[in-house]
Design a protein around this motif. Structure first.
Motif, short mmCIF file in Angstrom:
data_model
loop_
_atom_site.label_atom_id
_atom_site.label_comp_id
_atom_site.label_asym_id
_atom_site.label_seq_id
_atom_site.Cartn_x
_atom_site.Cartn_y
_atom_site.Cartn_z
N ASP A 151 -5.05 6.42 -1.20
CA ASP A 151 -5.36 6.53 0.22
C ASP A 151 -5.04 5.27 1.01
O ASP A 151 -5.22 5.23 2.24
CB ASP A 151 -6.83 6.91 0.42
CG ASP A 151 -7.80 5.86 -0.14
OD1 ASP A 151 -7.37 4.74 -0.47
OD2 ASP A 151 -9.00 6.17 -0.26
N HIS A 155 -6.62 2.63 1.33
CA HIS A 155 -7.81 2.01 1.91
C HIS A 155 -8.66 1.26 0.89
O HIS A 155 -9.60 0.56 1.27
CB HIS A 155 -8.68 3.06 2.62
CG HIS A 155 -8.00 3.72 3.78
ND1 HIS A 155 -7.46 3.01 4.82
CD2 HIS A 155 -7.74 5.02 4.04
CE1 HIS A 155 -6.92 3.85 5.70
NE2 HIS A 155 -7.07 5.07 5.24
N ARG A 156 -8.35 1.42 -0.39
CA ARG A 156 -9.14 0.77 -1.44
C ARG A 156 -8.21 0.11 -2.45
O ARG A 156 -7.07 0.54 -2.63
CB ARG A 156 -10.04 1.78 -2.16
CG ARG A 156 -11.12 2.41 -1.30
CD ARG A 156 -11.73 3.62 -2.01
NE ARG A 156 -10.73 4.67 -2.18
CZ ARG A 156 -10.80 5.63 -3.10
NH1 ARG A 156 -11.80 5.66 -3.96
NH2 ARG A 156 -9.86 6.55 -3.17
N PRO A 160 -10.28 -3.84 4.73
CA PRO A 160 -10.69 -3.75 6.13
C PRO A 160 -9.52 -3.42 7.05
O PRO A 160 -8.35 -3.58 6.68
CB PRO A 160 -11.24 -5.15 6.42
CG PRO A 160 -10.53 -6.04 5.46
CD PRO A 160 -10.33 -5.21 4.21
N GLU A 161 -9.84 -2.97 8.24
CA GLU A 161 -8.83 -2.71 9.26
C GLU A 161 -8.23 -4.05 9.71
O GLU A 161 -8.92 -4.91 10.26
CB GLU A 161 -9.46 -2.00 10.46
CG GLU A 161 -8.54 -1.84 11.65
CD GLU A 161 -7.28 -1.04 11.31
OE1 GLU A 161 -6.18 -1.52 11.64
OE2 GLU A 161 -7.41 0.03 10.69
N SER A 217 -16.56 5.88 -7.22
CA SER A 217 -17.81 5.58 -6.52
C SER A 217 -18.84 4.96 -7.44
O SER A 217 -19.90 4.52 -6.98
CB SER A 217 -18.37 6.86 -5.89
OG SER A 217 -18.59 7.85 -6.89
N SER A 229 0.85 -1.19 0.00
CA SER A 229 0.00 0.00 0.00
C SER A 229 0.89 1.24 0.00
O SER A 229 2.03 1.20 0.47
CB SER A 229 -0.91 0.00 1.24
OG SER A 229 -0.13 -0.01 2.42
N LYS A 272 -17.47 -3.61 -5.28
CA LYS A 272 -18.38 -2.85 -6.13
C LYS A 272 -17.92 -2.95 -7.58
O LYS A 272 -16.77 -2.61 -7.90
CB LYS A 272 -18.42 -1.38 -5.70
CG LYS A 272 -19.40 -0.52 -6.50
CD LYS A 272 -19.38 0.91 -6.02
CE LYS A 272 -20.36 1.80 -6.78
NZ LYS A 272 -21.76 1.40 -6.58
N PRO A 289 -15.35 -8.53 2.46
CA PRO A 289 -16.08 -7.32 2.09
C PRO A 289 -16.66 -7.42 0.68
O PRO A 289 -16.06 -8.04 -0.21
CB PRO A 289 -15.02 -6.21 2.18
CG PRO A 289 -13.71 -6.92 2.08
CD PRO A 289 -13.91 -8.27 2.69
N TRP A 314 -3.49 -0.47 -5.92
CA TRP A 314 -3.89 0.28 -4.73
C TRP A 314 -4.37 1.67 -5.08
O TRP A 314 -3.87 2.30 -6.03
CB TRP A 314 -2.72 0.43 -3.77
CG TRP A 314 -2.40 -0.78 -2.94
CD1 TRP A 314 -1.47 -1.74 -3.21
CD2 TRP A 314 -3.00 -1.13 -1.69
NE1 TRP A 314 -1.45 -2.68 -2.21
CE2 TRP A 314 -2.38 -2.33 -1.25
CE3 TRP A 314 -3.99 -0.55 -0.89
CZ2 TRP A 314 -2.72 -2.95 -0.06
CZ3 TRP A 314 -4.33 -1.18 0.30
CH2 TRP A 314 -3.71 -2.36 0.70
N ARG A 317 -22.99 -6.03 2.79
CA ARG A 317 -21.62 -5.52 2.59
C ARG A 317 -20.55 -6.60 2.84
O ARG A 317 -19.43 -6.48 2.37
CB ARG A 317 -21.35 -4.33 3.51
CG ARG A 317 -21.34 -4.65 4.99
CD ARG A 317 -21.02 -3.41 5.82
NE ARG A 317 -20.97 -3.70 7.24
CZ ARG A 317 -22.02 -3.73 8.04
NH1 ARG A 317 -23.22 -3.45 7.54
NH2 ARG A 317 -21.89 -4.00 9.32
N GLU A 321 -13.09 -2.10 -0.52
CA GLU A 321 -12.53 -1.45 0.66
C GLU A 321 -11.66 -2.45 1.42
O GLU A 321 -12.07 -3.59 1.65
CB GLU A 321 -13.65 -0.94 1.57
CG GLU A 321 -14.52 0.14 0.96
CD GLU A 321 -13.89 1.52 1.07
OE1 GLU A 321 -12.93 1.67 1.85
OE2 GLU A 321 -14.37 2.45 0.39
#
Length: 671
Positions: free
Chosen positions: A115, A117-118, A173-174, A248, A68, A203, A200, A112, A194, A171
């Motif tokens: 951010d 996160h995605r 995950p943590e 999105s 990442s 989309k 997860p 990646w 979700r 997304e």
């Protein structure tokens, strides 16, 4: 090297360097006879030479590592023995990997978001009722396919029209959180969509009927760029373009250069400063199908579209991705050149900097935030290793081919050049076995034809040299790496200057090397190499024996049976019946007298098995000594990525054929 030593061939991926520049991670994959598959894991390679590489995962087959941007997470693909690749993530410091996708057809690539996160990824989306999407409906029980387009199959994949490749985003995950618990009872009905079993929900962002490829995020993470052919009439040409879609979701829009040409875009990447869009493309001519020997060119244009500027020379450079950022507005590319693959650093504005060149094949490279560069490459002594680049010098960090060198002799290729009949220079190599000779000779011809032999470790040449054969191989006109005009010399002229070049190279090698036995020469090749082998033995009867493998042997039937038949033959040979016949090995097969082994695979959609079957049948009917070796379950890539058992068996049959016709002290016929 011997056929049974295939498990010693460790293939190394492009490196993923940690953002802090302290280490790189690569996958190391090898054939395994017990699994009859390819196995391997991820290795962490410190850039500090006082520390040692170590294996960091334990999966069946782990590949495609990527850190990442913040350096906290490592993502990779994992395949089970009977499963499809899925996306996994693990803390960069170590821990238990967590699966984050559950795609029915598996994952083929990912990237990646800035951010961290995605992740955007690629997966084929099967039409409902096909490919096991409905329990109890087998492949033979699926509904009939009504086909109305040209582009509906692909070698190694099968049908594509009912399972196009799409772009998804998921997304991450943590990873430090508590593991998800699979809901039961009423909770299973009340749980939001979700997550399923702790995975997860991804989309889907694209829905077009063509394959989508090469996704990348914009610098701010709000957009995803990708490559596809979505224009009207895209089924009738090879044109692809750059598109973008909101991360999105929403409708994709084309990112058009103002000076648009008909081209195939293969890779796209945004600059890290958010100002530029880099992409690699090949000019497809006025028809949109003139693909013959087109060099890849790196272009740059403003991020929102506008004037596109070529950054690499179309005639002398042939660049390819993946595109890796090397600075705020620059990328790394690979360049096919003179029997090698170079690493170039190319800025949006300014001069190109060669980083790695010479007698190597660069596999991939990545750059850390502090400027450290990790490079994976192969050369004459290794299938793949990792090095750091310091002051334009490679500092070796691994030795993944130690087992190969310790258990088999590596015959280093001798660089050699010759003049063709018309004075054209032909470049290639001679690989010599042990001993003074004279050794029987195998003339090897590569596929493509717009491809190249290199001086890097080549299992084919090493197996034949270990069996006592001198291997002669070159890059005749039609090959890549020597300029676009060199490659396009075969357009509508197959079997002319290419045959002239390989025979001139052979004759020069026989004259220059006393260890070569000029009276005991065999010829062999696969794909286009199978074409030129079959064509040559119909015109030159000097060869003791031949092997024609997965050949392009009849341009006429190829047109309707190959996945690329609707355009390939017409562009290379010309589209008229007279042109095809004038360049067809089947049309001249009646002149063949050379004993010939024909090798093919049942699932080959590139050069369908009927090509080999009909050629074998023709030779058989006219009394030529021949045999047909057919591999079930394999496609056009058998020699490179077929099952280990079949790859070993292929080598054994090839050596047996040469033992019958060109015996050596190390390779004699069985009594």
């Amino acid at each position: 090297m011997k056929p049974e030593q295939l498990p010693l061939l460790n293939s190394v991926s492009a490196p993923a360097i940690h953002p802090d520049g302290t280490k790189a991670v690569v996958s190391v994959i090898r054939p395994d006879f017990d699994a009859d598959s390819y196995v391997g894991q991820l290795w962490s390679v410190p850039l500090d030479i006082t520390k040692h590489p170590r294996r960091i995962t334990r999966g069946f087959r782990d590949s495609s590592p990527s850190f990442s941007p913040d350096g906290l997470v490592l993502a990779f693909l994992r395949s089970d023995p009977d499963g499809k690749p899925q996306l996994f993530v693990v803390e960069a410091a170590g821990g238990e990997p967590q699966r984050i996708t559950d795609q029915h057809s598996g994952i083929s690539g990912f990237i990646w978001a800035p951010d961290s996160h995605r992740i955007a990824f690629l997966a084929r989306v099967a039409e409902q009722g096909r490919y096991g999407t409905v329990d109890g409906v087998t492949a033979g029980g699926e509904d009939a396919r009504l086909i109305t387009n040209n582009q509906y199959r692909m070698n190694g994949v099968g049908y594509t029209g009912d399972q196009p490749q799409q772009v998804f985003v998921v997304e991450v995950p943590e990873l430090g959180g508590e593991p998800a618990v699979a809901p039961r009872g009423r909770a299973a009905h009340e749980q939001p969509a979700r997550e399923v079993n702790g995975i997860p929900a991804a989309k889907q962002l694209t829905f077009g009927d063509a394959d989508h490829d090469s996704p990348c995020f914009s610098a701010d993470g709000s957009q995803i760029y990708f490559v596809a052919g979505l224009h009207q009439g895209h089924d009738d040409d090879l044109v692809t373009s750059v598109y973008r879609v909101a991360a999105s979701g929403g409708e994709p829009t084309a990112v058009e250069p103002s000076n648009k040409i008909r081209q195939t875009v293969t890779d796209v990447r945004t600059s890290t400063d958010g100002q530029w869009l880099f992409y690699i493309a090949q000019d497809m001519g006025q028809t949109g199908r003139d693909f013959v020997a087109r060099n890849g060119v790196l272009h740059v244009m403003p991020i929102g579209g506008g004037e596109s500027v070529p950054l690499t020379d179309v005639e002398y450079l042939d660049v390819a991705g993946p595109l890796e950022p090397s600075g705020p507005a620059s990328v790394l590319v690979l360049n096919t050149a003179l029997g090698s693959v170079e690493l170039l650093d190319v800025p949006a504005e300014g001069e190109i900097t060669p980083l790695v060149h010479g007698a190597r094949v660069v596999i991939g490279a990545s750059v850390a935030a502090n400027g450290e560069i990790a490079v994976s490459y192969s050369d004459a002594a290794t299938m793949g290793d990792v090095a750091s680049l310091e002051r334009n010098e490679l500092r070796l960090l691994t030795d993944f081919s130690a087992g190969l060198r310790n258990n088999s002799r590596v015959s280093e290729p001798v660089d050699f050049g010759a003049s063709s009949e018309d004075g054209h220079r032909v470049h290639g190599w001679v690989v010599l076995p042990d001993g003074p000779g004279p050794h029987p000779v195998l003339l090897n011809i590569h596929g493509g034809p717009f491809a190249q032999y290199t001086g890097a470790y080549f299992d084919e040449a090493q197996v034949y040299a270990a069996a006592g054969y001198a291997v002669v191989m070159c890059n005749p006109r039609g090959s890549s790496g020597y300029g676009q005009s060199h490659g396009r010399a075969l357009k509508e002229r197959m079997g002319t200057v290419d045959m002239q070049d390989v025979l001139a190279f052979l004759d020069s090698a026989l004259a220059a090397f006393d260890a070569l036995d000029q009276d005991r020469v065999g010829i062999m090749g696969g794909s286009y190499g199978g074409y030129l082998t079959a064509w040559t033995i119909a015109h030159d009867h000097r060869f003791t024996a031949a092997i024609v493998e997965r050949g392009f042997l009849d341009p006429v039937s190829f047109t309707g049976s190959s996945d690329i038949g609707w355009f390939f033959g017409g562009e290379y040979t010309g589209g008229t019946a007279e042109q095809m016949a004038a360049q067809s090995p089947m049309a001249v097969a009646g002149s063949v007298t050379t004993p010939t082994l024909v090798i093919h695979s049942e699932n080959d959609l590139r050069c369908p098995v009927e090509q080999g079957q009909r050629y074998y049948s023709q030779l058989k009917s006219q009394g030529v000594e021949t045999a047909l070796l057919v591999f079930p379950g394999e496609d056009h890539e058998l020699s490179r990525s077929g099952t280990p058992h079949h790859r070993k068996q292929r080598f054994e049959h090839i050596l047996h054929w040469w033992a019958q016709h060109l015996p050596t002290p190390s390779n004699t016929p069985e009594v």
